[in-house]
Design an enzyme around this catalytic site. Structure first.
Site, PDB file in Angstrom:
ATOM      1  N   GLY A   1       0.787  -1.233   0.000  1.00 24.96           N
ATOM      2  CA  GLY A   1       0.000   0.000   0.000  1.00 24.96           C
ATOM      3  C   GLY A   1       0.812   1.272   0.000  1.00 24.96           C
ATOM      4  O   GLY A   1       0.256   2.363  -0.155  1.00 24.96           O
ATOM      5  N   THR A   2       2.163   1.166   0.131  1.00 27.34           N
ATOM      6  CA  THR A   2       3.025   2.354   0.195  1.00 27.34           C
ATOM      7  C   THR A   2       3.772   2.592  -1.115  1.00 27.34           C
ATOM      8  O   THR A   2       4.541   3.539  -1.219  1.00 27.34           O
ATOM      9  CB  THR A   2       4.069   2.152   1.308  1.00 27.34           C
ATOM     10  OG1 THR A   2       4.720   0.895   1.066  1.00 27.34           O
ATOM     11  CG2 THR A   2       3.436   2.130   2.679  1.00 27.34           C
ATOM     12  N   GLY A   3       3.535   1.710  -2.101  1.00 29.63           N
ATOM     13  CA  GLY A   3       4.281   1.796  -3.360  1.00 29.63           C
ATOM     14  C   GLY A   3       3.560   2.625  -4.412  1.00 29.63           C
ATOM     15  O   GLY A   3       2.592   3.352  -4.107  1.00 29.63           O
TER      16      GLY A   3
ATOM     17  N   GLY B   1      -0.107   1.123  -4.847  1.00 31.37           N
ATOM     18  CA  GLY B   1      -0.802   1.258  -3.570  1.00 31.37           C
ATOM     19  C   GLY B   1      -1.126   2.713  -3.234  1.00 31.37           C
ATOM     20  O   GLY B   1      -2.244   3.031  -2.817  1.00 31.37           O
TER      21      GLY B   1
ATOM     22  N   TYR C   1      10.790 -13.447 -11.508  1.00 38.36           N
ATOM     23  CA  TYR C   1       9.576 -12.675 -11.187  1.00 38.36           C
ATOM     24  C   TYR C   1       8.360 -13.299 -11.883  1.00 38.36           C
ATOM     25  O   TYR C   1       7.311 -13.487 -11.284  1.00 38.36           O
ATOM     26  CB  TYR C   1       9.801 -11.232 -11.671  1.00 38.36           C
ATOM     27  CG  TYR C   1       8.647 -10.281 -11.600  1.00 38.36           C
ATOM     28  CD1 TYR C   1       7.864 -10.037 -12.737  1.00 38.36           C
ATOM     29  CD2 TYR C   1       8.377  -9.562 -10.449  1.00 38.36           C
ATOM     30  CE1 TYR C   1       6.822  -9.112 -12.700  1.00 38.36           C
ATOM     31  CE2 TYR C   1       7.340  -8.640 -10.409  1.00 38.36           C
ATOM     32  CZ  TYR C   1       6.570  -8.417 -11.540  1.00 38.36           C
ATOM     33  OH  TYR C   1       5.541  -7.500 -11.512  1.00 38.36           O
TER      34      TYR C   1
ATOM     35  N   PRO D   1      -1.669  -6.046 -15.049  1.00 37.28           N
ATOM     36  CA  PRO D   1      -1.401  -4.738 -15.647  1.00 37.28           C
ATOM     37  C   PRO D   1      -0.216  -4.772 -16.609  1.00 37.28           C
ATOM     38  O   PRO D   1       0.666  -5.623 -16.479  1.00 37.28           O
ATOM     39  CB  PRO D   1      -1.066  -3.846 -14.439  1.00 37.28           C
ATOM     40  CG  PRO D   1      -1.434  -4.622 -13.244  1.00 37.28           C
ATOM     41  CD  PRO D   1      -1.304  -6.081 -13.624  1.00 37.28           C
ATOM     42  N   CYS D   2      -0.211  -3.821 -17.555  1.00 37.42           N
ATOM     43  CA  CYS D   2       0.973  -3.583 -18.376  1.00 37.42           C
ATOM     44  C   CYS D   2       1.926  -2.707 -17.552  1.00 37.42           C
ATOM     45  O   CYS D   2       1.729  -2.537 -16.351  1.00 37.42           O
ATOM     46  CB  CYS D   2       0.560  -2.881 -19.680  1.00 37.42           C
ATOM     47  SG  CYS D   2      -0.349  -1.346 -19.413  1.00 37.42           S
TER      48      CYS D   2
ATOM     49  N   LYS E   1      16.527  10.932 -14.998  1.00 36.10           N
ATOM     50  CA  LYS E   1      17.723  11.253 -15.807  1.00 36.10           C
ATOM     51  C   LYS E   1      17.563  12.579 -16.558  1.00 36.10           C
ATOM     52  O   LYS E   1      18.497  13.376 -16.626  1.00 36.10           O
ATOM     53  CB  LYS E   1      17.966  10.126 -16.818  1.00 36.10           C
ATOM     54  CG  LYS E   1      18.583   8.869 -16.257  1.00 36.10           C
ATOM     55  CD  LYS E   1      18.925   7.967 -17.442  1.00 36.10           C
ATOM     56  CE  LYS E   1      19.038   6.560 -17.176  1.00 36.10           C
ATOM     57  NZ  LYS E   1      19.421   5.734 -18.333  1.00 36.10           N
TER      58      LYS E   1
ATOM     59  N   ASP F   1      18.052  -4.394 -24.466  1.00 38.71           N
ATOM     60  CA  ASP F   1      16.708  -3.932 -24.848  1.00 38.71           C
ATOM     61  C   ASP F   1      15.630  -4.716 -24.127  1.00 38.71           C
ATOM     62  O   ASP F   1      14.474  -4.310 -24.059  1.00 38.71           O
ATOM     63  CB  ASP F   1      16.511  -4.125 -26.369  1.00 38.71           C
ATOM     64  CG  ASP F   1      16.873  -2.885 -27.173  1.00 38.71           C
ATOM     65  OD1 ASP F   1      17.059  -3.010 -28.397  1.00 38.71           O
ATOM     66  OD2 ASP F   1      16.979  -1.804 -26.558  1.00 38.71           O
TER      67      ASP F   1
END
Ligand code: NAP
Ligand code: GFB
EC number: 1.1.1.271
Length: 315
Positions: free
Chosen positions: A9-11, A14, A137, A164-165, A188, A271
């Site tokens: 929930g903190t990301g 989230g 992952y 999700p994408c 950057k 890539d």
């Protein structure tokens, strides 16, 4: 009264869900609880049980995970697999133990088979190996679908998942080693403009990606936890025609920050997967009225958040 626990929930995702349920999606009969790793290490089953015992959720949105971009995955496939396997098994086991009515977990379009036909759809999750750059992952995420089917078959549970994408928006991870392409580019370009240096982009710029704004994904997540009743996963993505190249993404960020310096492509850097074009047909059938935020506007808002929160942003 529904008590909805949001792990992770903190990301990025989230925080976006927190923003929409505290504003446009607020409902009196829902109590939302957002937790991060400081509240509970979900790799630890005892800590996770204590959390469920204190929150007593009726519904769960399970976002918590070790997450990162191409280069972080390439460097840590084993860690991505082991950490995410532990987190996912613990959370779903505790959902069952505490009689949670619905759990919506989060996969990713990068978990689909690398050698496939396009567009990719929900039926293809297990039809071949994922791209080599993120096998750790990807296999750990695929196992969530296996767990959901196991809990449905043996216990009649309604635990499901969304796919999700690539996601971006406020509260992203701007760390240049671990971050995804858009937060890395925003960081950057900001530094290159400030220090009057060139912008270095990794790879050829040719790969193609579908990018969804975190606040759009958040609104979809809330509707899925309220309305979606199937154990089968559902892709949450912008359309195939909204797919852009990394080069296009660079131009959008450069324009949003008004950077006029040199842009160099370091083709010695990977890539990754060339494309992972996903169909959002099932989503549009379920929510035909859903409107996505235009890409350039979402980039502009994300840049503005980063500039305003530069000192505290994850870097
Ligand atoms: P993020 O910003 O990196 O946030 C990850 C969240 O997980 C944080 O709240 C973190 O807590 C928590 N977490 C990590 N390890 C934990 C542990 N051991 N115990 C408890 N909490 C832990 O990630 P995100 O981009 O929002 O991703 C959310 C979900 O979306 C993930 O499942 C990810 O796989 C999926 N997803 C992301 C993308 C993308 O492009 N970002 C694309 C597709 C799918 P702390 O902040 O306290 O560390
Ligand atoms: O977002 P990204 O790291 O992940 O990279 P993936 C996308 C593309 O951007 C690659 C290029 O083609 C990179 O070569 N790129 C250019 C950069 N400059 C940069 C930069 O500075 N940083 C980064 N990170 N990329 C991930 C999966 O794949 O997608 C994860 O590995 C996760 O597991 C995520 O699922 C959503 O889109 O290639």
């Amino acid at each position: 009264m529904k008590t909805i626990l949001v792990t992770g929930g903190t990301g990025l995702v989230g925080s976006a869900i927190k923003q929409v349920v505290e504003t446009t999606e607020k409902r009196e009969e829902e109590q939302w609880v957002f937790i991060g790793s400081k509240d509970c290490d979900l790799e630890n089953i005892d800590e996770t049980r204590k959390l469920f015992d204190s929150v007593k959720p009726t519904h769960v949105i399970h976002l918590a995970a070790m997450v990162g971009g191409l280069f972080h995955n390439l460097a840590h496939n084993l860690k991505f697999f082991r950490k995410n396997m532990a987190i996912n098994d613990n959370v779903l086991a505790l959902c069952h133990e505490f009689d949670v009515v619905k759990c919506v977990s989060c996969l990713s379009t990068c978990i689909f088979p690398d050698k496939t036909t396009y567009p990719i759809d929900e039926k293809m999750v297990h039809l071949g190996p994922p791209h080599d750059s993120n096998f750790g992952y990807s296999y750990a995420k695929r196992m969530i679908d296996v767990l959901n089917k196991g809990y449905a078959q043996e216990h009649g549970r309604k635990y499901t998942s969304v796919i999700p994408c690539n996601v971006f928006g406020p509260h992203d991870n701007y760390n240049l080693q671990a971050g995804h392409v858009l937060p890395a580019l925003i960081h950057k370009v900001y530094v290159a403009k400030r220090d009057d240096t060139s912008l270095e982009v990794f790879g050829s710029g040719k790969p193609l990606r579908q990018f969804i704004y975190s606040l759009d994904l958040a609104r979809l997540f809330v509707r899925v936890v309220r309305e979606y009743e199937d154990v089968e996963p559902i892709i949450l993505s912008v359309g195939e025609s909204d797919e852009v190249s990394i080069r296009d993404a660079v131009s959008a960020v450069v324009k949003a920050i008004d950077f006029t310096g040199n842009v160099e492509y370091d083709t010695s850097k990977a890539d990754g997967q060339f494309k992972k074009t996903a169909s959002n047909e099932k989503l549009l059938k379920l929510f035909p009225d859903f409107k996505f935020t235009p890409f350039d506007q979402a980039i502009q808002e994300s840049v503005q958040w980063f500039v305003e929160n530069y000192d505290s942003a994850r870097k």
